[in-house]
Design an enzyme around this catalytic site. Sequence first.
Site, PDB file in Angstrom:
ATOM      1  CB  SER A   1      50.545  38.762  38.445  1.00 32.92           C
ATOM      2  OG  SER A   1      50.511  37.509  39.099  1.00 32.92           O
TER       3      SER A   1
ATOM      4  CE  LYS B   1      45.242  40.721  39.851  1.00 37.79           C
ATOM      5  NZ  LYS B   1      47.292  40.188  40.238  1.00 37.79           N
TER       6      LYS B   1
ATOM      7  CB  SER C   1      46.680  37.022  39.026  1.00 40.12           C
ATOM      8  OG  SER C   1      48.331  37.684  39.450  1.00 40.12           O
TER       9      SER C   1
END
Length: 536
Positions: A241, A133, A217
């Site tokens: 997330s 990420k 996210s």
Amino acid sequence: MAETEDWQKLAKAKLEAINDSIPKEWRVESLPSQEQQRDVTEDFIRQYLSTDEIEITEATATASVGKISAGQWTAEAVIRAFCHRASLAHQLTNCLHETFFDAAIKDARALDEHFAMHKKPIGPLHGLPVSLKDQFHVKGVETTMGYVGWIGTFQGKIGTGKERVFESELVKELRDLGAVLYCKTSVPHTLMTGETTNNIIGYTWNPKNRNLSCGGSSGGEGALIALRGSPVGFGTDIGGSIRIPAAFNGLYGLRPSAGRLPYEGMANSMDGQNSVLSVVGPLAPSISALQLVVKSLLSREPWLHDPLVHPIPWRELPAKLPSDPLLTFAVLRHDGVVSLHPPVRRAIETVVEALQKQGHEVIEWDPPSHKRGAETILNAWTYDNGADIRSAFALSGEPMASQVATYGGEMANAPPKDATYVAANNVAKREWQKEYIEYWNSTAKVTGTGRPVDALIAPVAPFAAARPNGYLYYSYSMVVNGLDYTACAFPVTTVDKSVDVVDSSFRPLSEIDKKVAETCKSLGYHLYDRVADVRE
């Protein structure tokens, strides 16, 4: 750093750089639109790959490591296949922020040379591609976290000496274990939404249905791994997330408790807010991949380099549920605020029935108020009333996405909360946590084992996925963060319109319950003709 009037030019240039980083031979000139091809998984993406690439990219992480460590595959062949498939995944879903394929291939060659010389792997992740990420700092590339104002900087700052050379602690550990890093995935600017969108790459779509969200996210991880552009990746979770993208994309996603894996040296929003900590965890198409990477990381004793990691080695547990003694599970079918969409209800019941068929006990879960817990979490996320987030947007003058617009508006005119407020909220959260754990302990009185329930089955979200601007309710996932319990999302089933029908007697409990129910109209699995008024 950009002048405020230039943010669109800077964002466009960054997007072009991302797209141009994909080798020409891997670019697809004429891709179908979302309307022409909603589902781009499996056979659709396979048409652009060779037989060998399909075999490599669809093997589990454990199988890949095994073949590389046995000399059957080279690390270079494996990383080339994943770089190709990741390039395709990005063109189909907008899931990448950074690629560093050349550096990855160079690293893989070095691993192959080591293996040829020493006839053994460098570590338990030897040659395994791992995606990250875009909160992780990796040498040679930027970390924008979706902010235009962070382009060309180190977390929005110039001249730190860390630009493109600093690496997060977990990145260092992965390299030492033999992993090959090759891309960083998309996130929503702020990180504080269950959808993935920003002003650089736009919206990241769900590869199973490109009209829907991939989650957030860690949404880029979800989309990439769902398309098998990565065998395993790392995201973060402060309110769901990791688990939300896992649930939306049919993956496994582990949210450890705080202090289990190293977060040191990562970019973040609202850094220093310690009431509800963001944590690092893996996502993968297989449960064995989660075990492989977590066990490997803990073997490095990360607590020696991250002061917030607890010194707890990996602990072996049985691979299968024991039949003697039997286990007891609790099930949460409704949190008292928002009802589940039909396919999510069916998924919950499928798990319950499977456990009962094996002889395990399942009881109802009626815990202390999730609404009260969620309020303390939301309070923690707004201690500074969005000042940190707004400062990141102010660097370029870019607008906030509608999904996170709450951090602007009226909040922008409110001062940060004071220490007295923070202390009071921490007390309220602690009291709720205490009440919750004592409720859990009290279940020993009603279980057939005489022990408290062994685990809780609960939904990640009330819907199977969300449309843009359709993620309206977060409490199902975020209460886990407030409690700081370990949680793992896992795939159960997919939507079936012929089965997932609505109870005609449904009456919403509240306005938010009604709004969430109405989103069924646009999700393509059942259409409410009309959602009844709120129950009196």
